[in-house]
Design a protein around this motif. Structure first.
Motif, PDB file in Angstrom:
ATOM      1  N   SER A   1     -12.796 -54.229  12.303  1.00  0.00           N
ATOM      2  CA  SER A   1     -14.245 -55.301  11.580  1.00  0.00           C
ATOM      3  C   SER A   1     -13.289 -56.974  11.837  1.00  0.00           C
ATOM      4  CB  SER A   1     -14.200 -55.272  10.627  1.00  0.00           C
ATOM      5  OG  SER A   1     -14.975 -54.453  10.154  1.00  0.00           O
ATOM      6  N   ASN A   2     -13.675 -58.033  11.867  1.00  0.00           N
ATOM      7  CA  ASN A   2     -13.015 -59.579  11.984  1.00  0.00           C
ATOM      8  C   ASN A   2     -11.957 -59.343  13.125  1.00  0.00           C
ATOM      9  OD1 ASN A   2     -14.244 -59.675   9.448  1.00  0.00           O
ATOM     10  ND2 ASN A   2     -13.055 -58.409   8.584  1.00  0.00           N
ATOM     11  N   PHE A   3     -11.991 -58.709  14.217  1.00  0.00           N
ATOM     12  CA  PHE A   3     -10.621 -59.119  14.835  1.00  0.00           C
ATOM     13  C   PHE A   3     -11.006 -60.289  15.704  1.00  0.00           C
ATOM     14  CE2 PHE A   3      -8.960 -58.026  19.315  1.00  0.00           C
ATOM     15  CZ  PHE A   3      -8.072 -57.419  19.518  1.00  0.00           C
ATOM     16  N   LEU A   4     -12.617 -60.913  16.248  1.00  0.00           N
ATOM     17  CA  LEU A   4     -13.016 -61.798  17.221  1.00  0.00           C
ATOM     18  C   LEU A   4     -13.693 -62.512  15.615  1.00  0.00           C
ATOM     19  CD1 LEU A   4     -13.044 -62.878  19.400  1.00  0.00           C
ATOM     20  CD2 LEU A   4     -15.081 -60.994  19.733  1.00  0.00           C
ATOM     21  N   VAL A   5     -13.152 -64.341  16.226  1.00  0.00           N
ATOM     22  CA  VAL A   5     -13.795 -64.708  14.565  1.00  0.00           C
ATOM     23  C   VAL A   5     -13.652 -66.515  15.607  1.00  0.00           C
ATOM     24  CG1 VAL A   5     -12.978 -66.916  13.451  1.00  0.00           C
ATOM     25  CG2 VAL A   5     -12.569 -64.731  12.848  1.00  0.00           C
ATOM     26  N   ASN A   6     -14.892 -66.675  15.741  1.00  0.00           N
ATOM     27  CA  ASN A   6     -15.371 -68.239  16.430  1.00  0.00           C
ATOM     28  C   ASN A   6     -15.718 -68.510  15.290  1.00  0.00           C
ATOM     29  OD1 ASN A   6     -18.343 -69.193  18.515  1.00  0.00           O
ATOM     30  ND2 ASN A   6     -16.431 -69.710  18.302  1.00  0.00           N
ATOM     31  N   VAL A   7     -15.273 -69.984  15.250  1.00  0.00           N
ATOM     32  CA  VAL A   7     -15.283 -71.242  14.416  1.00  0.00           C
ATOM     33  C   VAL A   7     -16.221 -72.173  15.277  1.00  0.00           C
ATOM     34  CG1 VAL A   7     -14.119 -73.196  12.945  1.00  0.00           C
ATOM     35  CG2 VAL A   7     -13.217 -70.835  13.303  1.00  0.00           C
ATOM     36  N   ASP A   8     -17.769 -72.139  14.765  1.00  0.00           N
ATOM     37  CA  ASP A   8     -18.187 -73.010  14.958  1.00  0.00           C
ATOM     38  C   ASP A   8     -19.370 -72.971  14.775  1.00  0.00           C
ATOM     39  OD1 ASP A   8     -19.948 -74.615  16.689  1.00  0.00           O
ATOM     40  OD2 ASP A   8     -18.872 -74.338  18.365  1.00  0.00           O
ATOM     41  N   ALA A   9     -20.743 -73.897  14.656  1.00  0.00           N
ATOM     42  CA  ALA A   9     -21.869 -73.227  13.900  1.00  0.00           C
ATOM     43  C   ALA A   9     -22.521 -72.672  14.563  1.00  0.00           C
ATOM     44  CB  ALA A   9     -22.492 -74.824  14.121  1.00  0.00           C
ATOM     45  N   THR A  10     -22.638 -72.106  15.812  1.00  0.00           N
ATOM     46  CA  THR A  10     -23.122 -71.466  16.529  1.00  0.00           C
ATOM     47  C   THR A  10     -22.291 -70.604  17.573  1.00  0.00           C
ATOM     48  OG1 THR A  10     -23.735 -72.290  18.511  1.00  0.00           O
ATOM     49  CG2 THR A  10     -25.531 -72.346  16.751  1.00  0.00           C
TER      50      THR A  10
ATOM     51  N   ALA B   1      -9.082 -81.973  11.593  1.00  0.00           N
ATOM     52  CA  ALA B   1      -7.955 -81.100  12.195  1.00  0.00           C
ATOM     53  C   ALA B   1      -8.996 -80.011  12.847  1.00  0.00           C
ATOM     54  CB  ALA B   1      -7.636 -80.167  10.639  1.00  0.00           C
ATOM     55  N   LEU B   2     -10.242 -80.475  13.551  1.00  0.00           N
ATOM     56  CA  LEU B   2     -11.125 -80.467  14.212  1.00  0.00           C
ATOM     57  C   LEU B   2     -11.043 -78.407  14.150  1.00  0.00           C
ATOM     58  CD1 LEU B   2      -9.666 -82.204  17.194  1.00  0.00           C
ATOM     59  CD2 LEU B   2     -12.234 -82.314  15.676  1.00  0.00           C
ATOM     60  N   ASP B   3     -11.060 -78.221  13.102  1.00  0.00           N
ATOM     61  CA  ASP B   3     -11.584 -76.454  12.631  1.00  0.00           C
ATOM     62  C   ASP B   3     -10.467 -75.998  12.820  1.00  0.00           C
ATOM     63  OD1 ASP B   3     -13.537 -76.915  11.789  1.00  0.00           O
ATOM     64  OD2 ASP B   3     -15.050 -76.866  13.863  1.00  0.00           O
TER      65      ASP B   3
END
Length: 405
Positions: free
Chosen positions: A152-161, A247-249
């Motif tokens: 779990s939680n190995f891969l994170v995408n910070v975005d709306a989609t 900070a652009l995420d």
């Protein structure tokens, strides 16, 4: 070597005795794998087609000013790199990284038979498979190769989609935009059901749960737990580092790292095709580069503050460059070859790849790529993040630059 293989290998070591008695290749393999096990790769997308020629400016080439009489940046206004190149005056953040040896510039990056469509070319960069119809993203495939058991939680995408880049055969990426309100979405009538999904024992249902149902329940549970962890990380995060005007995420990623999330792959972007500078480019492009490079440099400073600088590498790219000549609106149109970046303490700062010849253009007056962009991906993978995995992830062999330690 995956986790199960590594455990078996280590058990074998115990039978063989002390590590010092192992052959050299085995000791090197152990050391290399152990060093890579906790590394974090952050990918930052400069969406819209960043103009590489007005980013890392070849002021030592007179052809640059002939092609760009209106938007060419005078050498005197540039932030100095060397006697041939200078940074756009908005790139103070990258200038700081360059001066301390933490920035690698990769020139002439592109691919054969380029597309001038944002959607198509970005898909090629997301999949690392131009003109192929590949369904999975290269970051998702990297997660599959490094952690096939899909923790779990190995891969994170910070975005709306979710980006195609993180689409994986095994992993379910954590995707969020605002960490304060990160939760599973649904109508008011659905919220009570969503709150209950993922509860209880996934293996205990009347009659016994099917493998598929158990899997779906586990995905739901993981999503709920990830949302709580991200909200907690953001609520506890406090930094004295100045990320600039936006900070652009990257501060959200810093918060997750500071909180100790087990994530090893992060993906985010400068959104809304911001770098699509067809009209009155000069001032807008400078401002965009200020936002981006200030935020990236601040993020890496934050990693230093957290004692994580040796664990974190950032890769920045755009889906294509801009045309060599300026257009009638003092902007630039969609082009081909571009510059890519690797940044961090483990970078050997400098120039890599061959700068395209501004006097030798293709039939559309575009730069001829000199570096397959997948060489930069391979450098990040084999040169640092997951040694030996690049050929599998990229489905081909791409020479690695000696740009990382």
């Amino acid at each position: 070597m995956n986790h199960a293989d590594r455990r078996s290998f280590l058990r074998g070591l115990g039978a063989l005795g002390a590590a010092g008695s192992l052959p050299l290749w085995a000791r090197q393999t152990l050391a290399q794998q152990a060093a890579a096990d906790d590394r974090i790769l952050v990918i930052f997308e400069l969406a819209g087609g960043n103009d590489g020629l007005n980013c890392v400016v070849p002021h030592g080439d007179d052809a640059y000013y002939r092609h760009r009489p209106g938007i060419g940046i005078p050498a005197s206004a540039l932030l100095p790199v060397d006697d041939h190149f200078g940074f756009n005056p908005g790139m103070a953040g990258f200038k700081r990284l360059w001066d301390r040896g933490d920035l690698a510039l990769f020139h002439g990056c592109g691919y054969d038979a380029p597309s001038f469509s944002h959607f198509t070319s970005m898909a090629y960069y997301h999949t690392a498979a131009p003109n192929s119809g590949e369904a999975l993203g290269w970051v998702g495939r990297l997660a599959d190769a490094v952690a096939p058991e899909a923790p779990s939680n190995f891969l994170v995408n910070v975005d709306a989609t979710q980006s195609l880049a993180v689409k994986s055969a095994r992993h379910t990426p954590v995707v969020f935009d605002d960490p304060r309100t990160f939760q599973r979405r649904g109508s008011a009538a659905e919220q009570d059901v969503l709150a209950r999904v993922g509860g209880g024992d996934v293996n205990a249902e009347a009659g016994g749960a099917s493998n598929t149902r158990a899997y779906l329940r586990e995905v739901a549970r993981s999503g709920r737990d990830a949302a709580q962890r991200v909200r907690d990380a953001w609520s506890r995060y406090n930094t004295p580092v100045d990320y600039g005007l936006t900070a652009l995420d990257l501060d959200k990623i810093a918060a997750c790292i500071a909180a100790g999330l087990p994530t090893r792959l992060y993906y985010t972007s400068f959104r809304n095709n911001a770098f699509d500078t067809h009209v009155q480019q000069t001032a807008l492009h400078r401002r965009l580069l200020t936002y981006a490079t200030d935020a990236i440099a601040a993020f890496l400073d934050d990693m230093e503050r957290l004692g994580m600088a040796d664990r974190v590498l950032l890769l920045a790219f755009s889906e294509f460059g801009r045309r060599v000549g300026e257009n009638a609106n003092r902007g630039t149109d969609h082009g081909t070859a571009n510059v890519m970046f690797l940044a961090g303490r483990r970078v050997r700062g400098g120039h890599y790849g061959e700068s395209p010849d501004l006097e030798r253009l293709d039939d559309s007056d575009n730069l001829l790529p000199t570096t397959d962009f997948r060489r930069v991906y391979a450098t990040a993978i084999d040169g640092w993040f997951a040694p030996g995995r690049a050929d599998t992830v990229l489905r081909g062999s791409y020479p690695v630059f000696d740009a990382l330690t």
